[in-house]
Design a protein around this motif. Sequence first.
Motif, PDB file in Angstrom:
ATOM      1  N   GLU A 217      41.879  32.011  56.262  1.00 52.25           N
ATOM      2  CA  GLU A 217      42.489  30.795  55.733  1.00 52.25           C
ATOM      3  C   GLU A 217      43.542  31.059  54.665  1.00 52.25           C
ATOM      4  O   GLU A 217      44.478  30.282  54.516  1.00 52.25           O
ATOM      5  CB  GLU A 217      41.407  29.880  55.164  1.00 52.25           C
ATOM      6  CG  GLU A 217      40.500  29.253  56.220  1.00 52.25           C
ATOM      7  CD  GLU A 217      39.584  30.234  56.932  1.00 52.25           C
ATOM      8  OE1 GLU A 217      39.408  31.371  56.426  1.00 52.25           O
ATOM      9  OE2 GLU A 217      39.052  29.885  57.993  1.00 52.25           O
ATOM     10  N   SER A 218      43.392  32.128  53.888  1.00 51.88           N
ATOM     11  CA  SER A 218      44.355  32.344  52.820  1.00 51.88           C
ATOM     12  C   SER A 218      45.502  33.257  53.247  1.00 51.88           C
ATOM     13  O   SER A 218      46.382  33.569  52.451  1.00 51.88           O
ATOM     14  CB  SER A 218      43.644  32.923  51.590  1.00 51.88           C
ATOM     15  OG  SER A 218      42.887  34.046  51.959  1.00 51.88           O
ATOM     16  N   THR A 219      45.484  33.694  54.507  1.00 48.85           N
ATOM     17  CA  THR A 219      46.523  34.616  54.959  1.00 48.85           C
ATOM     18  C   THR A 219      47.714  33.850  55.532  1.00 48.85           C
ATOM     19  O   THR A 219      47.536  32.899  56.289  1.00 48.85           O
ATOM     20  CB  THR A 219      45.949  35.562  56.031  1.00 48.85           C
ATOM     21  OG1 THR A 219      44.872  36.283  55.447  1.00 48.85           O
ATOM     22  CG2 THR A 219      46.994  36.536  56.546  1.00 48.85           C
ATOM     23  N   ILE A 220      48.899  34.260  55.145  1.00 46.71           N
ATOM     24  CA  ILE A 220      50.108  33.698  55.757  1.00 46.71           C
ATOM     25  C   ILE A 220      50.777  34.846  56.519  1.00 46.71           C
ATOM     26  O   ILE A 220      51.241  35.815  55.924  1.00 46.71           O
ATOM     27  CB  ILE A 220      51.057  33.114  54.701  1.00 46.71           C
ATOM     28  CG1 ILE A 220      50.339  31.959  53.975  1.00 46.71           C
ATOM     29  CG2 ILE A 220      52.353  32.630  55.359  1.00 46.71           C
ATOM     30  CD1 ILE A 220      51.196  31.244  52.952  1.00 46.71           C
TER      31      ILE A 220
ATOM     32  N   TYR B  85      41.459  27.393  45.294  1.00 45.25           N
ATOM     33  CA  TYR B  85      42.141  28.692  45.292  1.00 45.25           C
ATOM     34  C   TYR B  85      43.240  28.824  46.336  1.00 45.25           C
ATOM     35  O   TYR B  85      44.270  29.447  46.099  1.00 45.25           O
ATOM     36  CB  TYR B  85      41.115  29.829  45.419  1.00 45.25           C
ATOM     37  CG  TYR B  85      40.647  30.149  46.831  1.00 45.25           C
ATOM     38  CD1 TYR B  85      41.160  31.235  47.519  1.00 45.25           C
ATOM     39  CD2 TYR B  85      39.679  29.374  47.465  1.00 45.25           C
ATOM     40  CE1 TYR B  85      40.721  31.529  48.808  1.00 45.25           C
ATOM     41  CE2 TYR B  85      39.253  29.659  48.741  1.00 45.25           C
ATOM     42  CZ  TYR B  85      39.778  30.742  49.415  1.00 45.25           C
ATOM     43  OH  TYR B  85      39.356  31.030  50.689  1.00 45.25           O
ATOM     44  N   MET B  86      43.020  28.187  47.500  1.00 45.79           N
ATOM     45  CA  MET B  86      44.000  28.389  48.574  1.00 45.79           C
ATOM     46  C   MET B  86      45.335  27.698  48.324  1.00 45.79           C
ATOM     47  O   MET B  86      46.315  28.014  48.969  1.00 45.79           O
ATOM     48  CB  MET B  86      43.415  27.935  49.895  1.00 45.79           C
ATOM     49  CG  MET B  86      42.608  29.053  50.537  1.00 45.79           C
ATOM     50  SD  MET B  86      42.275  28.746  52.246  1.00 45.79           S
ATOM     51  CE  MET B  86      41.157  27.408  52.189  1.00 45.79           C
TER      52      MET B  86
ATOM     53  N   ILE C  59      46.842  30.808  45.942  1.00 47.67           N
ATOM     54  CA  ILE C  59      46.882  32.218  46.338  1.00 47.67           C
ATOM     55  C   ILE C  59      47.073  32.312  47.844  1.00 47.67           C
ATOM     56  O   ILE C  59      46.452  31.565  48.598  1.00 47.67           O
ATOM     57  CB  ILE C  59      45.552  32.924  45.981  1.00 47.67           C
ATOM     58  CG1 ILE C  59      45.217  32.750  44.499  1.00 47.67           C
ATOM     59  CG2 ILE C  59      45.585  34.418  46.343  1.00 47.67           C
ATOM     60  CD1 ILE C  59      46.276  33.285  43.567  1.00 47.67           C
ATOM     61  N   ALA C  60      47.932  33.228  48.271  1.00 45.72           N
ATOM     62  CA  ALA C  60      48.052  33.520  49.699  1.00 45.72           C
ATOM     63  C   ALA C  60      48.075  35.028  49.859  1.00 45.72           C
ATOM     64  O   ALA C  60      48.283  35.763  48.897  1.00 45.72           O
ATOM     65  CB  ALA C  60      49.325  32.890  50.259  1.00 45.72           C
ATOM     66  N   GLU C  61      47.820  35.472  51.088  1.00 47.73           N
ATOM     67  CA  GLU C  61      47.798  36.910  51.342  1.00 47.73           C
ATOM     68  C   GLU C  61      48.829  37.274  52.402  1.00 47.73           C
ATOM     69  O   GLU C  61      48.978  36.586  53.403  1.00 47.73           O
ATOM     70  CB  GLU C  61      46.414  37.338  51.832  1.00 47.73           C
ATOM     71  CG  GLU C  61      45.328  37.147  50.791  1.00 47.73           C
ATOM     72  CD  GLU C  61      43.965  37.531  51.360  1.00 47.73           C
ATOM     73  OE1 GLU C  61      43.539  38.657  51.108  1.00 47.73           O
ATOM     74  OE2 GLU C  61      43.361  36.705  52.071  1.00 47.73           O
TER      75      GLU C  61
ATOM     76  N   TYR D  41      49.426  37.111  46.726  1.00 51.73           N
ATOM     77  CA  TYR D  41      50.553  36.756  45.849  1.00 51.73           C
ATOM     78  C   TYR D  41      50.427  35.285  45.492  1.00 51.73           C
ATOM     79  O   TYR D  41      49.598  34.559  46.065  1.00 51.73           O
ATOM     80  CB  TYR D  41      51.889  37.058  46.542  1.00 51.73           C
ATOM     81  CG  TYR D  41      52.079  36.304  47.844  1.00 51.73           C
ATOM     82  CD1 TYR D  41      51.550  36.796  49.042  1.00 51.73           C
ATOM     83  CD2 TYR D  41      52.760  35.091  47.885  1.00 51.73           C
ATOM     84  CE1 TYR D  41      51.696  36.104  50.242  1.00 51.73           C
ATOM     85  CE2 TYR D  41      52.911  34.385  49.085  1.00 51.73           C
ATOM     86  CZ  TYR D  41      52.378  34.898  50.252  1.00 51.73           C
ATOM     87  OH  TYR D  41      52.515  34.216  51.423  1.00 51.73           O
TER      88      TYR D  41
ATOM     89  N   LYS E 223      51.172  31.734  45.831  1.00 52.81           N
ATOM     90  CA  LYS E 223      51.639  31.030  47.024  1.00 52.81           C
ATOM     91  C   LYS E 223      52.870  30.164  46.754  1.00 52.81           C
ATOM     92  O   LYS E 223      53.801  30.127  47.550  1.00 52.81           O
ATOM     93  CB  LYS E 223      50.494  30.150  47.529  1.00 52.81           C
ATOM     94  CG  LYS E 223      50.711  29.562  48.898  1.00 52.81           C
ATOM     95  CD  LYS E 223      49.427  28.871  49.338  1.00 52.81           C
ATOM     96  CE  LYS E 223      49.556  28.304  50.737  1.00 52.81           C
ATOM     97  NZ  LYS E 223      48.292  27.694  51.167  1.00 52.81           N
TER      98      LYS E 223
ATOM     99  N   ILE F 237      38.492  37.328  48.800  1.00 54.59           N
ATOM    100  CA  ILE F 237      39.593  38.063  48.162  1.00 54.59           C
ATOM    101  C   ILE F 237      38.935  38.811  47.013  1.00 54.59           C
ATOM    102  O   ILE F 237      38.467  38.199  46.056  1.00 54.59           O
ATOM    103  CB  ILE F 237      40.697  37.129  47.647  1.00 54.59           C
ATOM    104  CG1 ILE F 237      41.232  36.266  48.802  1.00 54.59           C
ATOM    105  CG2 ILE F 237      41.843  37.953  47.043  1.00 54.59           C
ATOM    106  CD1 ILE F 237      42.261  35.227  48.378  1.00 54.59           C
TER     107      ILE F 237
END
Lengths: 162, 317, 417
Positions: free
Chosen positions: B119-122, C194-195, C198-200, C212, C214, C340
């Motif tokens: 979910e947090s990956t772009i 959090y989302m 923050i993104a990955e 990083y 977001k 994370i």
Amino acid sequence: MEFEPKLVGFLCNWCSYTGADLAGTARISYAPNLRAIRVMCSGRIDPTFIIKALYEGADGVLIAGCHPGDCHYQEGNYKALRRYKLLKRILPEYGVEPERVHLEWVAASEGEKFAKVVNEFTDKIKKLGPLNMKQSIFDSMKEDIVVHESAGEEKGGEADEA
Amino acid sequence: MKLKVGIYWGAACGGCDVAILDTHEKLLDIAAKMDIYLWPIALDFKYDDVKKMEDGYLDAAIYSGAIRNSENEEIAILLRKKSKVMIALGACAHLGGIPGLANFYTRDEMLKRIYIDSESTINEEGVIPLESWNVKEGELDLPRFYNTVKTLDQVVDVEYYIPGCPPVPLQIYSALSLIWDDMLPPVGSVIGAGDKALCESCPRVKEEKTISEFKRIQQVLPDPEKCFLEQGLVCLGAATRSGCGARCIKSGVPCRGCYGPLDDVPDLGIKMLSAIASVLEPKEEKEIDDVLDTIVDPLRTFHRFSMPASILRRKKE
Amino acid sequence: MASGKAVDAVYNIKPPPAATKLRELYYQAHFIHSHAAHFYALAAPDFVVGPDAPAAERNILGLIGKVGLEVGKEVIRQRAISQDIQIIIGGRATHPVWNLPGGVAKALTKEEREKVRPMVVEQLGFAEFGLKLFADVVMGNKAYVDLIIGDGYELVTNYMGLVDDQNKVNFFDGKVRVVDTEGNELFKYTEPEYMEYIAEHVEPYTYLKFPYLKKMGWDGFKEGKGTSIYQAAPLARLNAAEGMATPKAQAEFEKMYETLGGKPSHKLLAAHWARLIEIVYSAERMIELVEDDEILDPNVRVMPSTTPSEGVGIIEAPRGTLTHHYWTDENGIVTKANLIVGTTNNNAPISMAVKKAAQTFIKKGGEVTDGLLNMVEMAFRLFDPCFSCATHSLPGQMPLTVEIKNKDGETIETVSR
Ligand code: SF4
Ligand code: SF4
Ligand code: SF4
Ligand code: FES
């Protein structure tokens, strides 16, 4: 060629094994796919045996014991039933169809029933097709094997036996 | 003469290394008896130092962690060659451990989940890490991520096993002292643990009751004196090796089986399945089903630490 | 602990106060053990034995050789105390299983508290000893001070850390605060948010993702004002906060920033100093917790009454902010998870710090010694001694190979470790 399933039967000595004998002596014909293993009571069948049989190449496993109330060791068949039911619940988690393991109560006098059970079970497994457990597990690990310059034999090579 | 030893971690959480450090003051004793030639968490030696050794140079290699990728496997093979005795430390090396639960999935499912679906990956381009990647300075390599997690003894021969997640530090010490005292048991033995089921050394009161309903620990306040299983909480003590001192049980939580199976038991999870089914109360099909409905996620519960070491090893694709 | 909090959130329950205090006490002891191992066994050898000492001596045993067996024994003893505190409270020092949805499985008895009482006092003494050692051995040596405040270990990024409602550092609870390169608050978020912040990012050459900020978008490995890269580790935590919640730690906090020339500090090696300050905070906080009578309350569990579904838990792990997010079925069996973890936050900063150290210390035409390579590794080690947590079950070893190329891109020397 039609698929002929390999079936393993764990049969209680006091009832089903005798039932199977009866079916034989009475010349009732039934599918030849079952390899019978005689045990002293269905309660003595460790689920490990069943898993091991599936791993080693059986396409299906039949468990047969005395009718409820008739077990020579009183509770053996109830124990077998509970283990069987729990085992069936976990088989799908292994990617194995739960129908591949089947339990029936067959009395010593029920030669005909025995033949019918084996025929039906054989048919059912024919429809499901081969299990190939060991080979498929090793196939799914094929890409995982490291060929190391100096490593020599890789231990994962057990697949060859499959 | 001091023993020459290498310590390594494969797919590990580091807890086994911490358990070695947790021998505390005995650490100085260990340092006096063994020269350590590789220990990534604590010492500054590198793979190359090991590669330069002649075969069998080390007296023992202690490997914690499962085999999850090609690097884990290559170092296992390297250490095997360089060592006289190979020791699997902890549940991961011994049985596959927690990482082994990944054997319910495939490599592709996992990579997709982590790098694309998380979910947090772009990651619009759908980039998945590659084993080799060319940059202007040259080629970058990554170890291969395996489809199936393996135990240490599925890739190299292992002489001894120290069980536990992590092993009890004093048990590690006593196992190591078998090496320097030259008292090692037959090859293949589990060392630093008992040889009976945990139930036998468990302080809780047992009454041989049968069970007609299971509960999960978040649903009950268990009686602090009575056997968990008899209170309907799944406890793996009956099929698990003793040696941990029942540490989870003493802190109020049932055993999850980290010390692994007893000798001659090929499959801890299936053994546990058998043991649990045996103590159920009902005899009628319908009632049996009702009790079994209360055991949530039985296979992963019974195989929490031992899936790769089990007979079937992984989910069939 | 993050998973414990995430599971509380999954069941939408709040543990009773005594349970929260026991968890925190356990956790502060964990911090001391982890930081002590990181500093004394893995980082201190670089300073005390020397950054370019031979590899065979640059370790805890070499350290003991240098500072004396007594000090070595004391470090081991104090680590034992931290671990024993955890065992008394939670049954085991690694993988505590007594942490349950809605609380903990076991209350603290009076006798156990009496056992722990002198232990936490000793831990504070040990924490203060660490500061003294750092002042004498590191700050008392001009060469080391130059290394710390020099350019080789400097990286200008944003900073992240958990803070309480006074914006003081908190390892266990609060909001995540992020400050920019100049120390201005960018935002503060609660666990379930959090989302949004923050993104990955994924690169093909590593299994580790690059988190990083977001809102700023991924903009590559760039430092300086406006970057989307952040750090989350001891120094970052202090940078992201306005102070420490306990007096001794606060005094040292002020001293550190005065020495470093202001806050935030981008001097990476000061992470070790920050780590020692955090040990002091943990020890002071443990004393507060042990002295709080509520910790003896036998009521340590709340039974969940809702159907479990989804939850996020965030804490500060020793090596950075740790986020656990679980989705479960109606039985509470996890169907999906997103994590994370501490060092993952620092993936981009680590890569950049290593590059910078390499560019600073490896000079054209100069010889590349083992010592120089170690100085490059130090840029890594200040974040994490091992990397095992961040890569999950991936490579546990740091395979550092430095290839020195000339301006035409030909390799002129390869040094591997
Ligand atoms: S056995 Fe447990 S403590 Fe050891 S590496 Fe595996 S998960 Fe960590
Ligand atoms: S089942 Fe668990 S609680 Fe019961 S005696 Fe065995 S180990 Fe102890
Ligand atoms: S009680 Fe069970 S799970 Fe806990 S340490 Fe002992 S063997 Fe492992
Ligand atoms: S004796 Fe036949 S099932 Fe027990």
